[in-house]
Design a protein around this motif. Sequence first.
Motif, PDB file in Angstrom:
ATOM      1  N   ASP A  51      18.121 129.425 -39.928  1.00  0.00           N
ATOM      2  CA  ASP A  51      17.002 129.257 -40.853  1.00  0.00           C
ATOM      3  C   ASP A  51      16.536 130.649 -41.273  1.00  0.00           C
ATOM      4  O   ASP A  51      15.795 131.321 -40.551  1.00  0.00           O
ATOM      5  CB  ASP A  51      15.879 128.475 -40.169  1.00  0.00           C
ATOM      6  N   VAL A  52      17.009 131.102 -42.448  1.00  0.00           N
ATOM      7  CA  VAL A  52      16.736 132.456 -42.918  1.00  0.00           C
ATOM      8  C   VAL A  52      15.339 132.512 -43.539  1.00  0.00           C
ATOM      9  O   VAL A  52      15.002 131.709 -44.412  1.00  0.00           O
ATOM     10  CB  VAL A  52      17.786 132.913 -43.944  1.00  0.00           C
ATOM     11  N   GLY A  53      14.524 133.461 -43.075  1.00  0.00           N
ATOM     12  CA  GLY A  53      13.148 133.528 -43.552  1.00  0.00           C
ATOM     13  C   GLY A  53      12.368 132.302 -43.132  1.00  0.00           C
ATOM     14  O   GLY A  53      11.552 131.781 -43.895  1.00  0.00           O
ATOM     15  N   GLY A  54      12.619 131.870 -41.902  1.00  0.00           N
ATOM     16  CA  GLY A  54      12.061 130.606 -41.417  1.00  0.00           C
ATOM     17  C   GLY A  54      10.579 130.603 -41.126  1.00  0.00           C
ATOM     18  O   GLY A  54      10.026 129.576 -40.723  1.00  0.00           O
ATOM     19  N   GLY A  55       9.916 131.740 -41.303  1.00  0.00           N
ATOM     20  CA  GLY A  55       8.457 131.778 -41.146  1.00  0.00           C
ATOM     21  C   GLY A  55       8.017 131.365 -39.752  1.00  0.00           C
ATOM     22  O   GLY A  55       8.594 131.773 -38.745  1.00  0.00           O
ATOM     23  N   ASP A  56       7.001 130.544 -39.706  1.00  0.00           N
ATOM     24  CA  ASP A  56       6.468 130.122 -38.408  1.00  0.00           C
ATOM     25  C   ASP A  56       7.243 128.964 -37.803  1.00  0.00           C
ATOM     26  O   ASP A  56       6.817 128.356 -36.835  1.00  0.00           O
ATOM     27  CB  ASP A  56       4.982 129.769 -38.527  1.00  0.00           C
ATOM     28  N   ALA A  57       8.421 128.647 -38.365  1.00  0.00           N
ATOM     29  CA  ALA A  57       9.353 127.643 -37.831  1.00  0.00           C
ATOM     30  C   ALA A  57       8.873 126.212 -38.031  1.00  0.00           C
ATOM     31  O   ALA A  57       9.301 125.310 -37.316  1.00  0.00           O
ATOM     32  CB  ALA A  57       9.664 127.898 -36.356  1.00  0.00           C
ATOM     33  N   THR A  58       8.020 125.983 -39.001  1.00  0.00           N
ATOM     34  CA  THR A  58       7.623 124.611 -39.315  1.00  0.00           C
ATOM     35  C   THR A  58       8.842 123.772 -39.684  1.00  0.00           C
ATOM     36  O   THR A  58       9.029 122.656 -39.169  1.00  0.00           O
ATOM     37  CB  THR A  58       6.612 124.594 -40.476  1.00  0.00           C
ATOM     38  N   THR A  59       9.681 124.292 -40.575  1.00  0.00           N
ATOM     39  CA  THR A  59      10.881 123.554 -40.979  1.00  0.00           C
ATOM     40  C   THR A  59      11.816 123.360 -39.796  1.00  0.00           C
ATOM     41  O   THR A  59      12.319 122.259 -39.550  1.00  0.00           O
ATOM     42  CB  THR A  59      11.603 124.292 -42.120  1.00  0.00           C
ATOM     43  N   THR A  60      12.069 124.429 -39.047  1.00  0.00           N
ATOM     44  CA  THR A  60      12.966 124.342 -37.891  1.00  0.00           C
ATOM     45  C   THR A  60      12.499 123.309 -36.885  1.00  0.00           C
ATOM     46  O   THR A  60      13.292 122.491 -36.393  1.00  0.00           O
ATOM     47  CB  THR A  60      13.066 125.722 -37.213  1.00  0.00           C
ATOM     48  N   SER A  61      11.230 123.328 -36.542  1.00  0.00           N
ATOM     49  CA  SER A  61      10.736 122.407 -35.511  1.00  0.00           C
ATOM     50  C   SER A  61      10.922 120.957 -35.920  1.00  0.00           C
ATOM     51  O   SER A  61      11.280 120.104 -35.097  1.00  0.00           O
ATOM     52  CB  SER A  61       9.272 122.702 -35.193  1.00  0.00           C
ATOM     53  N   HIS A  62      10.714 120.653 -37.184  1.00  0.00           N
ATOM     54  CA  HIS A  62      10.898 119.277 -37.644  1.00  0.00           C
ATOM     55  C   HIS A  62      12.376 118.901 -37.730  1.00  0.00           C
ATOM     56  O   HIS A  62      12.751 117.760 -37.425  1.00  0.00           O
ATOM     57  CB  HIS A  62      10.217 119.092 -38.999  1.00  0.00           C
ATOM     58  N   LEU A  63      13.226 119.836 -38.125  1.00  0.00           N
ATOM     59  CA  LEU A  63      14.664 119.558 -38.164  1.00  0.00           C
ATOM     60  C   LEU A  63      15.203 119.259 -36.767  1.00  0.00           C
ATOM     61  O   LEU A  63      15.980 118.311 -36.576  1.00  0.00           O
ATOM     62  CB  LEU A  63      15.415 120.746 -38.759  1.00  0.00           C
ATOM     63  N   VAL A  64      14.807 120.046 -35.788  1.00  0.00           N
ATOM     64  CA  VAL A  64      15.296 119.854 -34.429  1.00  0.00           C
ATOM     65  C   VAL A  64      14.818 118.526 -33.853  1.00  0.00           C
ATOM     66  O   VAL A  64      15.560 117.831 -33.152  1.00  0.00           O
ATOM     67  CB  VAL A  64      14.865 121.051 -33.550  1.00  0.00           C
TER      68      VAL A  64
END
Length: 204
Positions: free
Chosen positions: A40-53
């Motif tokens: 996740d490039v430029g993933g910021g505070d990982a909002t997108t990552t946390s929901h994807l996982v």
Amino acid sequence: MSHQPEREALFHAAMSAFTLRSLPALLDHPELSSVRHLLDVGGGDATTTSHLVRRHPDLRVTVFDLPSVSGLAEDTTADLGDRVRHHPGDLFEDDFPTGVDGVLFSHLLEIFSGEQIVALLTKAYQALPAGGRVFVYGYHVSDDETAGIFSARLSLYLNVLASGQGMAYPARDYENWLGMAGFEDVRTTSGLPYEHGLTYGVKK
């Protein structure tokens, strides 16, 4: 903002709320289902990552962003264990982490010029193995650049208040840039909520 932690945290909290409104279309997109380790490039505070996982139980994600932002991302993903890694660095100065089979640019590339976008997509291509996939998610203005009220507002914000460059690009621009970076089988899913689209390609 890295020198003003409170302001930086406030900015990312606002971006997180903004991201959540358009995130469902990305979470449910079938093109992501085959990815096992996503960058996740430029993933910021990982909002997108946390929901994807949480949505995809077999998925691992590495979040790549500036060191000060990585601290915020670690807080967001603290309960996800080793399924999320954090790789602090500079998008343009540092190599992308390898060992992934997918690279995601979500609400990131519209900040930059076409030349900078090709540079970032090329780095993604270099980081991926054969068969690896790249995903570009965000606002898409219409192909003739005459329709899209949300996209127009974003373009004004970027050019007048934020970076002084970038815009909500039409899908055809992303498709061309992916081709220039070396990706094949480039396609776009258009018409997603909030004028969003997902453009993706494969490294052969």
